[in-house]
Design an enzyme around this catalytic site. Structure first.
Site, short mmCIF file in Angstrom:
data_model
loop_
_atom_site.label_atom_id
_atom_site.label_comp_id
_atom_site.label_asym_id
_atom_site.label_seq_id
_atom_site.Cartn_x
_atom_site.Cartn_y
_atom_site.Cartn_z
N HIS A 1 -1.20 5.57 3.59
CA HIS A 1 -2.04 4.43 3.98
C HIS A 1 -1.85 4.00 5.44
O HIS A 1 -1.74 2.82 5.75
CB HIS A 1 -1.77 3.25 3.04
CG HIS A 1 -2.20 3.49 1.62
ND1 HIS A 1 -3.21 4.35 1.27
CD2 HIS A 1 -1.72 2.98 0.43
CE1 HIS A 1 -3.36 4.35 -0.05
NE2 HIS A 1 -2.46 3.55 -0.58
N HIS B 1 -8.32 -1.61 -0.90
CA HIS B 1 -7.29 -1.37 -1.90
C HIS B 1 -7.13 -2.54 -2.87
O HIS B 1 -6.01 -2.95 -3.19
CB HIS B 1 -5.96 -1.06 -1.21
CG HIS B 1 -5.04 -0.19 -1.99
ND1 HIS B 1 -4.47 -0.57 -3.18
CD2 HIS B 1 -4.60 1.07 -1.77
CE1 HIS B 1 -3.69 0.40 -3.64
NE2 HIS B 1 -3.76 1.42 -2.81
N GLU C 1 -10.40 3.49 -5.05
CA GLU C 1 -10.47 3.56 -3.60
C GLU C 1 -11.44 4.65 -3.18
O GLU C 1 -11.14 5.83 -3.33
CB GLU C 1 -9.08 3.85 -3.04
CG GLU C 1 -8.03 2.84 -3.46
CD GLU C 1 -6.64 3.47 -3.50
OE1 GLU C 1 -6.14 3.93 -2.47
OE2 GLU C 1 -6.04 3.50 -4.59
C1 BGC Z 1 -1.60 5.56 -3.96
C2 BGC Z 1 -0.41 5.30 -4.83
C3 BGC Z 1 0.32 4.13 -4.25
C4 BGC Z 1 -0.62 2.95 -4.22
C5 BGC Z 1 0.00 1.73 -3.64
C6 BGC Z 1 -2.48 4.36 -4.00
O1 BGC Z 1 -3.60 4.56 -3.23
O2 BGC Z 1 -2.29 6.71 -4.36
O3 BGC Z 1 0.43 6.42 -4.91
O4 BGC Z 1 1.46 3.83 -5.00
O5 BGC Z 1 -1.76 3.27 -3.49
O6 BGC Z 1 0.62 2.02 -2.47
#
Ligand code: BGC
Length: 427
Positions: A172, A246, A393
């Protein structure tokens, strides 16, 4: 058995027929909407709290008053920068957005009886979002949604190394991603809309990424209460970009238990399997005959405990689905040429709430809140446990900079990153 909300006792409709929110006329005239935005921007309004107040549908199922966008101070970021909280209301839906991370803190949506409830997970204050333990609740993710293997990639013959923040990988956008920035906000709602534009300039080298990235994200609530998220970005040097939103949804209400009885449909006949660090292997595997087949609606909890190596790697669902699209979803300089196509439908049988997600993006990461472990306390004051919310997402595929077969995430000077996702609510 999946848990069911205990706090929500819906009012009984005299006819026994749920009120259809969309039957009600939208009352706000354009002049009212614009005046509301113009007059209230920059002034302090006082919603009753993080999860209460703000929305008063008046009558169950009634969309309520005019489109409005109001603002109030909401503390400071760790570096002392003041944070604002904006409240957007339209079509019976109310959302609260923080300039910190562009975070959707709350999203109040009516159920089949017209009862509005907050359907996203979040924290009551900035400190919760700024802490390292924040699992990206409600935030804008950038510069790169999901993982880049070993935080490394090559572009035009140059090598780039990003800081690692997820075991051996970068997740991210790195440890100080767009979710930890204070964005500049201004109301931009047109006729009958409540809309907020968020701007951020990320300097060249930010979190190791090349190019100055000038980013605009707009949240737009229309008269039907549909939320459109529009992303735009340009660069002054070749780079890679993959922005997403998110939010963790629980259509039965924040803090009401798990999402395992929500039914999910994903318009995808393929998904991208991962290794044990959740990096795609490069394959787009058929969902047919696997727990990843959501082409028809299936309760999320139905197959989540199956003996499947991919479910074990993710501790549940934490994968990217390759959406079945009419167009190829490839960027080719701009996503603007790509149409908005239906990606997923999420339905909670108890409340009757349904959320339809449409996007211009080629992929959808469905994450079933696997790593929530009861240690985080949310807006409603209760602890979040595994499966208490799920993220959908819309995005390009994880690790695309290292996967030549995946749709490209490269952005070059003169090109425009242009991406749209719509979340529609029905009851
Ligand atoms: C990821 C997860 C992660 C979550 C929060 C998601 O987009 O794929 O692996 O734990 O975000 O960070």
């Amino acid at each position: 058995m999946p848990e069911h909300p205990t706090s929500h006792v819906p009012p009984v409709e005299p006819t026994g027929t749920p009120v259809r929110r969309r039957r009600w006329p939208f009352l706000a005239g354009p002049a009212v909407a614009l005046a509301g935005v113009g007059l209230l921007a920059g002034t302090l309004v006082s919603p009753a709290g993080a999860t209460g107040g703000g929305t008063d549908p008046g009558h169950p199922g009634h969309p309520g008053g005019p489109a409005t966008a109001t603002v109030e101070p909401f503390g400071t970021a760790p570096d002392g920068t003041p944070v604002e909280r904006w409240t957007l209301t339209n079509g019976g839906v109310t959302m609260r957005v923080l300039t910190y991370g562009g975070i959707i803190q709350t999203l109040e949506v009516p159920d089949r009886w017209g009862q509005a409830e907050n359907v996203v997970l979040g924290f009551p204050d900035v400190a919760g979002y700024a802490a390292d333990t924040d699992p990206y609740f409600g935030s804008i993710i950038g510069r790169y949604g999901n993982r880049i293997a070993a935080g490394a990639f090559e572009l035009d013959g140059a090598s780039y190394q990003l800081p690692l923040n997820d075991g051996p990988n970068t997740l991210h956008g790195g440890p100080e991603g767009f979710d930890d920035r204070v964005w500049a906000a201004k109301p931009v709602g047109g006729e009958g809309e409540a809309a907020l534009q968020l701007d951020l300039v990320s300097p060249a080298g930010d979190q190791g990424f090349p190019g100055t990235l000038t980013t605009t994200v707009t949240y737009r609530l229309d008269a039907e209460g549909a939320l459109t998220v529009h992303y735009r970005a340009t660069t002054d040097a070749p780079t890679v970009v993959n922005l997403t939103q998110h939010s963790y949804f629980n259509l039965a209400g924040e803090g009401s238990g798990t999402i395992y009885d929500h039914e999910l449909q994903i318009a995808a006949s393929g998904y991208t399997p991962v290794d044990e660090t959740l990096i795609p292997t490069g394959e787009v595997a058929p969902v047919e005959g696997t727990p990843f087949d959501f082409r028809t609606p299936v309760a999320i909890g139905e197959r989540i405990r199956q003996a499947d190596q991919q479910l074990l790697y993710g501790q549940g669902y934490d994968h990217n689905w390759a959406l079945d699209r009419e167009d190829d979803g490839d960027r080719e300089g701009s996503d603007a040429e790509d149409g908005l196509e239906k990606a997923a439908v999420l339905h909670d049988p108890d409340s009757g709430r349904t959320m339809t997600v449409s996007t211009t993006e080629p992929g959808l990461q469905f994450y079933s809140g696997n790593f929530l472990d009861g240690t985080l306390v949310g807006t409603g004051g209760g602890a979040y446990r595994q499966g208490d919310g799920l993220a959908l997402e819309t995005q390009h595929f994880p690790d695309s900079p290292n996967q030549p077969e995946f749709p490209s995430t490269e952005l070059r000077p003169g090109e425009v990153y242009d991406s749209t996702t719509v979340f529609e609510f029905d009851d």
